[in-house]
Structure formats: structure tokens, C-alpha cells
Design a protein around this motif. Structure first.
Motif, PDB file in Angstrom:
ATOM      1  N   ARG A  21     -24.611 -10.772 128.480  1.00  0.00           N
ATOM      2  CA  ARG A  21     -23.997  -9.661 127.744  1.00  0.00           C
ATOM      3  C   ARG A  21     -24.323  -9.748 126.261  1.00  0.00           C
ATOM      4  NH1 ARG A  21     -18.416  -9.461 131.195  1.00  0.00           N
ATOM      5  NH2 ARG A  21     -19.382  -8.347 132.918  1.00  0.00           N
ATOM      6  N   ASN A  22     -24.580  -8.601 125.660  1.00  0.00           N
ATOM      7  CA  ASN A  22     -24.907  -8.582 124.235  1.00  0.00           C
ATOM      8  C   ASN A  22     -24.077  -7.539 123.491  1.00  0.00           C
ATOM      9  OD1 ASN A  22     -26.156  -6.391 125.442  1.00  0.00           O
ATOM     10  ND2 ASN A  22     -28.113  -6.638 124.397  1.00  0.00           N
ATOM     11  N   PHE A  23     -22.808  -7.370 123.935  1.00  0.00           N
ATOM     12  CA  PHE A  23     -21.913  -6.405 123.306  1.00  0.00           C
ATOM     13  C   PHE A  23     -21.642  -6.791 121.852  1.00  0.00           C
ATOM     14  CE2 PHE A  23     -19.811  -6.279 127.777  1.00  0.00           C
ATOM     15  CZ  PHE A  23     -20.896  -5.582 128.278  1.00  0.00           C
ATOM     16  N   VAL A  24     -21.137  -5.839 121.081  1.00  0.00           N
ATOM     17  CA  VAL A  24     -20.774  -6.083 119.688  1.00  0.00           C
ATOM     18  C   VAL A  24     -19.774  -7.246 119.615  1.00  0.00           C
ATOM     19  CG1 VAL A  24     -19.591  -5.124 117.670  1.00  0.00           C
ATOM     20  CG2 VAL A  24     -21.164  -3.688 118.986  1.00  0.00           C
ATOM     21  N   GLY A  25     -20.099  -8.251 118.806  1.00  0.00           N
ATOM     22  CA  GLY A  25     -19.188  -9.379 118.598  1.00  0.00           C
ATOM     23  C   GLY A  25     -19.079 -10.351 119.759  1.00  0.00           C
ATOM     24  N   ARG A  26     -19.916 -10.210 120.758  1.00  0.00           N
ATOM     25  CA  ARG A  26     -19.821 -11.060 121.961  1.00  0.00           C
ATOM     26  C   ARG A  26     -19.982 -12.546 121.622  1.00  0.00           C
ATOM     27  NH1 ARG A  26     -18.362 -11.428 127.521  1.00  0.00           N
ATOM     28  NH2 ARG A  26     -19.736 -12.932 128.496  1.00  0.00           N
ATOM     29  N   MET A  27     -20.852 -12.859 120.647  1.00  0.00           N
ATOM     30  CA  MET A  27     -21.122 -14.263 120.333  1.00  0.00           C
ATOM     31  C   MET A  27     -20.584 -14.691 118.974  1.00  0.00           C
ATOM     32  SD  MET A  27     -24.790 -15.726 121.469  1.00  0.00           S
ATOM     33  CE  MET A  27     -25.106 -16.208 123.148  1.00  0.00           C
ATOM     34  N   GLY A  28     -19.760 -13.829 118.389  1.00  0.00           N
ATOM     35  CA  GLY A  28     -19.234 -14.190 117.072  1.00  0.00           C
ATOM     36  C   GLY A  28     -19.025 -12.970 116.201  1.00  0.00           C
ATOM     37  N   ALA A  29     -19.601 -13.011 114.998  1.00  0.00           N
ATOM     38  CA  ALA A  29     -19.404 -11.929 114.025  1.00  0.00           C
ATOM     39  C   ALA A  29     -19.794 -10.573 114.615  1.00  0.00           C
ATOM     40  CB  ALA A  29     -20.224 -12.208 112.772  1.00  0.00           C
ATOM     41  N   THR A  30     -19.017  -9.543 114.260  1.00  0.00           N
ATOM     42  CA  THR A  30     -19.268  -8.209 114.845  1.00  0.00           C
ATOM     43  C   THR A  30     -20.584  -7.598 114.377  1.00  0.00           C
ATOM     44  OG1 THR A  30     -17.889  -7.265 113.105  1.00  0.00           O
ATOM     45  CG2 THR A  30     -16.843  -7.602 115.245  1.00  0.00           C
ATOM     46  N   ASP A  31     -21.133  -8.105 113.270  1.00  0.00           N
ATOM     47  CA  ASP A  31     -22.442  -7.583 112.844  1.00  0.00           C
ATOM     48  C   ASP A  31     -23.578  -8.562 113.161  1.00  0.00           C
ATOM     49  OD1 ASP A  31     -21.758  -9.465 110.975  1.00  0.00           O
ATOM     50  OD2 ASP A  31     -22.407  -8.293 109.233  1.00  0.00           O
ATOM     51  N   SER A  32     -23.312  -9.521 114.053  1.00  0.00           N
ATOM     52  CA  SER A  32     -24.405 -10.375 114.558  1.00  0.00           C
ATOM     53  C   SER A  32     -25.087  -9.640 115.707  1.00  0.00           C
ATOM     54  CB  SER A  32     -23.876 -11.735 115.014  1.00  0.00           C
ATOM     55  OG  SER A  32     -22.945 -11.580 116.074  1.00  0.00           O
TER      56      SER A  32
END
Length: 421
Positions: free
Chosen positions: A385-396
Motif C-alpha cells: 500500500r502506498n496511501f497518503v501517510g502510510r509510511m510516515g509523514a503525509t507528504d512522504s
């Protein structure tokens, strides 16, 4: 008799019915109920609400703390403690703690707990992984998990199906991850909403079991209720190795089974495929990719942490160095895979290349720990999954890719395929 798909036949058998039709509501007997350290505590509390603390069958429940394990903070420690104590109280046979645990969807097939013809529910959306073995497995909510643990039954709406006819063979450095990303790019993240994704055709036999696990794992990313493969010699060999003596049932779709749609995928025509932010359907191949510099690479997860994935990454990283600008994190999915990677010298290859190797955990995939992204950072990841903020900061930003693409990108410091090395 009606014309049934493979999934419908499994559901009918477990509901004690001669036949089922798409859209029908049924109550079916379960072979396995699965939960992890995030979802199980909720289910355990739900069971207490309906005054049931006992389980229907201590051998048919699997509890695998794997998301924040080893615990990263007090809250995750409390969650695991809750699951641990429940498992102990109920004498749960298949409870896998630190030292035995692995990422649940790699661990259960490896331990022989999932076989062809089973009906499996799990309070984790990627429970659809076991369709690779010809089982009907699907993700459910924690309340359904509670009811399943207490009664051994669950309600289902019988899904209709989409048929994916696979032909040909994959080229080198093209894998199951590229197949499923291609399909999601083709039909969209809701293209199979509440439907069975049934994979058939002469191309199936050329896919390894690890490829099939990856493809079935991401059926949910197309909205699928489940993904399922026919049972062939490779499936039987895998089950004989991991679940010796365990009874399994082979179901085959009727020749005149009804499908909502059919797609033909020529495996030999596929090339390395990447899902750009912020949806798995936003897929691109390298003939249309400009230079994209990256900060991190993650190779692991319930999608791509198996031994094939480790070998592929090691082949590309051997004798090379991870770019100075990149943090490369490699996570074997189970203790057994970790050990095998060690014995084959893959761990040495990773460390010599400048990567870090972690104990099995879901960790970074859900923004848990072991690789959180800061503002503006980019990661190439073998997760799902590569949703907004999935792995941390929302702009990552997360770019979903195969282990081959992830390893090549770690070396170059930008989104790359192995042929660019």
C-alpha cells in the motif's frame, strides 16, 4: 446444479449446501481464524461483551503478534500482553511470539496451517494471501473475528468472480509483484470490489509459489474479496513439505462457471512495473519514468519477504554498494526465511552492500516502526500500500515495486530497474 466458481464451491461445502449463487447470504464453518497484535485485542474485548471468553477450537485459531513486534512502545507492549494472556487462558495451540513469530501471512503457510480447500478468515486485510494454495481466505473486522473465535462460524455474502487467464512465462527480474501491479493498474483499486479474483491458464504453472502468494496477497488492493489459484503439482508439493499428512480438498471451477469479466494476461509481455503515489492503481513501466531520486528502500512484508524475494535482492546487491543517500532496510518475513537467508550467505551480501537486516516484523509497511519516513522523503518499497501517510509523514511518497526494482533502486539512489545497472 448451478455453475460455480472455485471460491463458490469452497463456500458451498463449508455451508453444507449443494450450491450457492453470487449475492447469497450464507453461514459457513471455519477452518482457521487469524488475528494479530492490532486486531486481536479488539476482538478479545468484543468476546467479553457477549459474555464468551472461551474459543470454539484451540487448534483452529492462530494469533500472531507481528505489526509492532518486538514491541516499540508501551501501547504495543500492552496489546501483545492482552493477546498473550488470552492465548494462555485458552491454551491456543498456534500462538507465535517473539522467537517463533514471523509476518502472519508468510508464517501460516510455512507452518502448514493453511491448505487447499480451507475456509479462512483473518482480522487483517491481507488474509487473502492463502488463495495461492487454493483456499478461500479473506480479511474481516475484529467483531467478525470475535464471533469466529467463539462459534467457529461466519456469515458471508457469496462473491461473483473475475477470471484472469495467465499465459506465457515471466522474463528474468519480472515477478509476481509485477503481475499483480499490472492487473491493479488495469482494473483499478475497486475493479474487483467484493469479487473473487480467480487466476487460471497455462501461465500459472510457470509461477513459483512465492509469486502466487504475492499475487493473491494484493487481491485486496483491487478491492477483491479474495484471490485464488488452482491447485497444481507445485501447490501439492508445497503442502506436502509444509503440512505433511494434513488433509486438503481440491476444488475446481465448473467449466461453465459464470464470471463478471475475463482478462487475458501474457506474462512474457510484462516488464518491471511500479505503483506511484498514492494508490496501487497508479502504475507505470520504466519506458515512461523520469529520474526520481529516493531516500529509502524497504524489502520485506507479507507481500515480498519470502526466500525468492531475498535471493532476488541478494543477486542484485552482491558485490555492489547501496547509494550513500539511501537507507536500505531488508526484513525476512519469518525466522525460518531469516535462517535460510543466513545459511545461503544472503544476509552477509546485504550487510556488505550497506543494508540493514531486521528481525521479522510488519514494521514500516503500516508506518509502525523500523523505517518511518520524514516530511518529503521518498521510499521504494516491496510492500502493498502506498496511501497518503502510510509510511510516515503525509507528504512522504511510497513507490511500490518488486524486490528486483527495490534492490536496483537502492544501488543507484533513484527509481531503477536491474537492466540499468
Amino acid at each position: 446444479m448451478s455453475k460455480m466458481t472455485m471460491s463458490q464451491k469452497i463456500l458451498a461445502a463449508h455451508a453444507g449446501l449443494q450450491e450457492v449463487k453470487a449475492g447469497q447470504l450464507i453461514e459457513a464453518d471455519l477452518d482457521l481464524v487469524l488475528g494479530n497484535d492490532i486486531t486481536s485485542p479488539v476482538a478479545i474485548k468484543e468476546m467479553e461483551k457477549f459474555n464468551t471468553t472461551g474459543v470454539f477450537n484451540k487448534d483452529r485459531i492462530a494469533l500472531v503478534p507481528d505489526h509492532f513486534v518486538p514491541n516499540k512502545d508501551i501501547k504495543s507492549a500492552e496489546n501483545c500482553k492482552c493477546v498473550r494472556e488470552f492465548a494462555k487462558r485458552n491454551d491456543i495451540t498456534n500462538y507465535f511470539e517473539v522467537g517463533q513469530m514471523g509476518i502472519e501471512h508468510a508464517l501460516l503457510p510455512e507452518k502448514g496451517l493453511t491448505v487447499a480447500g480451507d475456509l479462512i478468515i483473518g482480522a487483517d486485510s491481507h488474509t487473502c494471501t492463502y488463495g495461492a494454495l487454493g483456499a478461500f481466505s479473506t480479511g474481516i473486522g475484529s467483531t467478525d473475528m470475535a464471533a469466529g473465535m467463539a462459534t467457529g462460524k461466519a456469515w458471508f455474502k457469496v462473491p461473483s468472480a473475475i477470471k484472469f487467464n495467465l499465459t506465457g512465462e515471466l522474463n528474468k527480474y519480472v515477478s509476481g509483484k509485477d503481475v499483480i501491479l499490472h492487473i491493479i493498474g488495469l482494473i483499478g483499486v475497486d475493479g474487483a470490489l467484493y469479487k473473487s479474483m480467480e487466476f487460471v491458464g497455462d501461465g500459472v504453472s510457470s509461477l513459483s509459489m512465492d509469486d502466487r502468494f504475492t499475487i493473491a496477497n494484493m487481491a485486496i488492493e483491487a478491492g477483491g474479496k479474495n484471490g485464488i489459484f488452482p491447485v497444481d503439482d507445485k501447490t501439492i508439493k508445497y503442502m506436502e513439505e509444509h503440512a505433511p499428512g494434513k488433509k486438503f480438498t481440491v476444488y475446481e471451477a465448473d467449466e461453465d462457471a459464470e464470471y463478471d469479466e475475463e482478462y487475458t494476461i501474457d506474462l512474457s509481455a510484462l516488464t518491471p512495473t511500479v505503483a506511484f503515489p498514492h494508490l496501487p492503481e497508479n502504475t507505470h513501466t520504466f519506458d515512461e519514468i523520469d529520474e526520481i531520486k529516493i531516500d529509502q528502500v524497504v524489502i520485506g512484508s507479507c507481500t515480498n519477504g519470502r526466500i525468492d524475494d531475498m535471493r532476488c535482492a541478494a543477486e542484485i546487491l552482491k558485490g555492489r554498494k547501496v547509494a550513500e543517500s539511501v537507507r536500505c532496510i531488508i526484513i525476512p518475513a519469518t525466522q525460518s526465511i531469516y535462517l535460510q537467508a543466513m545459511e545461503e550467505g544472503l544476509i552477509r551480501t546485504f550487510i556488505e552492500a550497506g543494508a540493514v537486516v531486521s528481525t521479522p516484523t510488519c514494521g514500516p509497511c503500516l508506518g509502525g516502526y523500523m523505517g518511518i519516513l520524514a516530511s518529503g522523503e521518498r521510499c521504494v518499497s516491496t510492500t502493498n500500500r502506498n496511501f497518503v501517510g502510510r509510511m510516515g509523514a503525509t507528504d512522504s511518497e511510497i513507490y511500490l515495486a518488486s524486490p528486483a526494482v527495490a534492490a536496483a533502486s537502492a544501488i543507484t539512489g533513484k527509481l531503477s530497474q536491474p537492466s540499468e545497472l
